[in-house]
Scaffold this motif. Structure first.
Motif, mmCIF file in Angstrom:
data_model
loop_
_atom_site.group_PDB
_atom_site.id
_atom_site.type_symbol
_atom_site.label_atom_id
_atom_site.label_comp_id
_atom_site.label_asym_id
_atom_site.label_seq_id
_atom_site.Cartn_x
_atom_site.Cartn_y
_atom_site.Cartn_z
ATOM 1 N N ALA A 260 0.514 -1.579 -0.221
ATOM 2 C CA ALA A 260 -0.674 -0.237 -0.168
ATOM 3 C C ALA A 260 0.867 1.305 -0.076
ATOM 4 C CB ALA A 260 -0.815 0.239 1.411
ATOM 5 N N SER A 263 2.419 1.241 -3.213
ATOM 6 C CA SER A 263 1.290 1.900 -4.474
ATOM 7 C C SER A 263 1.018 3.662 -4.194
ATOM 8 C CB SER A 263 -0.006 1.393 -4.381
ATOM 9 O OG SER A 263 0.071 0.493 -4.896
ATOM 10 N N GLY A 267 1.934 6.558 -6.554
ATOM 11 C CA GLY A 267 1.147 7.561 -7.250
ATOM 12 C C GLY A 267 1.629 8.639 -6.854
ATOM 13 N N GLY A 325 -5.449 1.295 -4.004
ATOM 14 C CA GLY A 325 -4.324 0.934 -4.952
ATOM 15 C C GLY A 325 -5.458 0.987 -6.399
ATOM 16 N N SER A 329 -4.919 4.121 -9.641
ATOM 17 C CA SER A 329 -4.505 3.366 -10.563
ATOM 18 C C SER A 329 -5.787 3.567 -12.051
ATOM 19 C CB SER A 329 -4.929 1.979 -10.459
ATOM 20 O OG SER A 329 -3.963 0.762 -12.118
ATOM 21 N N GLU A 375 -4.346 7.153 1.274
ATOM 22 C CA GLU A 375 -3.152 6.161 1.662
ATOM 23 C C GLU A 375 -2.089 5.921 2.121
ATOM 24 O OE1 GLU A 375 -3.564 2.863 0.474
ATOM 25 O OE2 GLU A 375 -5.576 4.165 0.473
ATOM 26 N N SER A 379 -1.282 3.905 5.161
ATOM 27 C CA SER A 379 -0.020 3.267 4.741
ATOM 28 C C SER A 379 0.770 2.681 5.959
ATOM 29 C CB SER A 379 -0.004 3.451 3.053
ATOM 30 O OG SER A 379 0.997 4.120 3.799
ATOM 31 N N ILE A 443 1.103 0.434 -9.973
ATOM 32 C CA ILE A 443 0.021 0.177 -9.035
ATOM 33 C C ILE A 443 -0.916 -0.897 -8.741
ATOM 34 C CG2 ILE A 443 -1.973 1.498 -7.866
ATOM 35 C CD1 ILE A 443 -0.108 4.186 -8.893
ATOM 36 N N THR A 447 -1.791 -3.353 -5.968
ATOM 37 C CA THR A 447 -2.374 -4.037 -4.905
ATOM 38 C C THR A 447 -3.066 -4.971 -5.277
ATOM 39 O OG1 THR A 447 -3.237 -2.035 -6.255
ATOM 40 C CG2 THR A 447 -5.486 -3.499 -5.232
#
Length: 460
Positions: A260, A263, A267, A325, A329, A375, A379, A443, A447
């Motif tokens: 996470a 990701s 991102g 995620g 995405s 996140e 995360s 990502i 995920t």
């Protein structure tokens, strides 16, 4: 309790809005600022990049320091430091002082962003409430981006560009007061000390990296440029080695075992290197490539940034069960689809040729911004919320600095004609599309990996 949580969201959002306002306000008036200061080509590049340097250097340290010594304390200090940097820029007699002021603004804004996001974790402990709060945080972020260029163009037209920095000085002090009044102090609860060595290595490494990216727009083979690149590699490598060997550093390498967090970090970097970098250059392309006024250019960019605000607000209503995620995405795929129409411009194109793509890209950007806010704090463990925020936002602004360099190198040619600028912009947009799609794919894979780890049975 609800009232206290709302107060935290107001202070957090206000600080984030201000930081992004400060970051984007000069984008529509760079020629006016550079002309007023007598800045040459290199100095103008630094006018664009200097705040990114301050942000990237300070985001992770201020987040970690906030975790350990008080998030409210660091947030308030960030508002005061931003005011000092803005005042320095307002009275700057030349480009060197102005650039120094922008770097100081970046240092202060880093504290506002990192600790402003970190305080949402303790204030909204349940996942549903946190999703709504981070959706609002993403909307505040988008609002700062939306308001900045328009306000910069209007203030420059009415009272000159220096008035912008006087206004920012006042607003920054106001945010400091807001944080002092509305926020309660929160810390990780662990006895720690400042990682001075780590701060110096990270700060020096990122400063060398961003200086190399800025200077590299003039060429990549000079001894100075090569020295900066070598220094960045050595210092950043030493930083990660140092963090892996000490207890209680500003970065816990073990956190990167979490899909996470990977990701969210991916991102943030991709959003910065792709759509954010393109939008940072779009005002310049509109003014010099399509012969539009600064205010018109700012209003065109508003189609993207204002849509991202609405999209971030609507993201709050997505089911909390949808993985972060997956949101990231999907958001990046929508961004890529929105950018595609922007890759077919000519010097005769009007603003209408950009609006549809900008609105679609804004929809995706809003989802990405809100999801990154969620996140960044979800995360990592609660006591490391500032570290998670710092990692996330550092990735965004390092990505942005890299992306702006790539866009500038592709778009700006020695010939300097409008046609060459627009043609270079079209190429840069295709690169941004490729970056967004590659990030979406990475990502999505992370995920799936995270889902498999969660579903794996625990050994007895």
């Amino acid at each position: 309790m609800a009232g206290r949580s709302g107060a935290v969201l107001v202070a957090s959002g206000g600080g984030t809005l201000l930081a992004l306002f400060v970051f984007t306000a000069p984008l529509s008036i760079v020629p006016a600022v550079a002309g007023g200061l007598g800045a040459g080509t290199v100095a103008t590049a630094w006018i664009l990049s200097s705040m990114s340097l301050g942000l990237a250097v300070a985001l992770l340290p201020t987040g970690a320091i906030g975790d350990d010594f008080g998030r409210r304390r660091v947030f308030v200090a960030g508002g005061v430091v931003t005011a000092v940097g803005s005042l320095l820029s307002a009275v700057a007699p030349g480009p060197t002082t102005f650039i120094a002021g922008r770097i100081v603004e970046g240092l202060g804004s880093a504290a506002l962003i990192a600790c402003g996001l970190a305080v949402l974790g303790p204030a909204f402990p349940d996942p549903a409430g946190r999703a709504r709060a981070t959706g609002m945080w993403g909307a505040f972020l988008g609002a700062g981006i939306a308001i900045g260029p328009v306000a910069g163009a209007v203030l420059d037209a009415v009272a000159g560009w220096r008035a912008l920095y006087v206004v920012i000085t006042v607003l920054s002090l106001g945010v400091a007061v807001l944080g002092r009044v509305l926020l309660e102090e929160s810390v990780s609860g662990r006895a720690r000390k400042i990682d001075a060595t780590g701060s110096l290595l990270l700060g020096g490494g990122l400063a060398a990296l961003l200086a190399a990216l800025t200077e590299g727009r003039q060429g990549w083979t000079s001894p100075f440029e090569l020295t900066l690149i070598a220094a960045a590699v050595v210092l950043l490598t030493a930083f990660f080695v140092h963090q892996s060997r000490i207890e209680g550093g500003m970065l816990d390498p073990a956190l990167f075992r979490r899909p996470a967090l990977l990701s969210a970090t991916t991102g943030a970097f991709v959003a910065g290197a792709g759509v954010t970098a393109l939008m940072a250059f779009l005002c310049t392309m509109l003014e010099k490539g399509l012969a539009r006024s600064p205010l018109t250019a700012a209003l065109v960019v508003l189609a993207w940034s204002a849509t991202s605000v609405l999209s971030a607000l609507l993201t709050r209503h997505l089911p909390a069960s949808v993985p972060g995620g997956a949101r990231l995405s999907a958001g990046l795929v929508v961004v890529a689809a929105g950018l595609a129409p922007l890759a077919f411009l000519t010097p005769d194109s009007g603003p209408g040729a950009l609006l549809g793509g900008l609105i679609l890209a804004g929809l995706g950007t809003g989802v990405v911004n809100a999801s990154l806010g969620r996140e960044a704090v979800a995360s990592v463990p609660t006591h490391r919320a500032g570290m998670g925020s710092g990692i996330n936002n550092t990735s965004r602004y390092v990505g942005s600095a890299l992306g702006v360099t790539v866009v500038t190198v592709l778009a700006v040619h020695p010939a300097g004609s409008a046609a060459s600028l627009v043609a270079g912009w079209n190429v840069a947009v295709w690169v941004g599309i490729a970056v967004s799609l590659a990030g979406a794919a990475a990502i999505a894979a992370l995920t799936v990996l995270g889902g498999r780890r969660t579903a794996a049975p625990v050994a007895a």
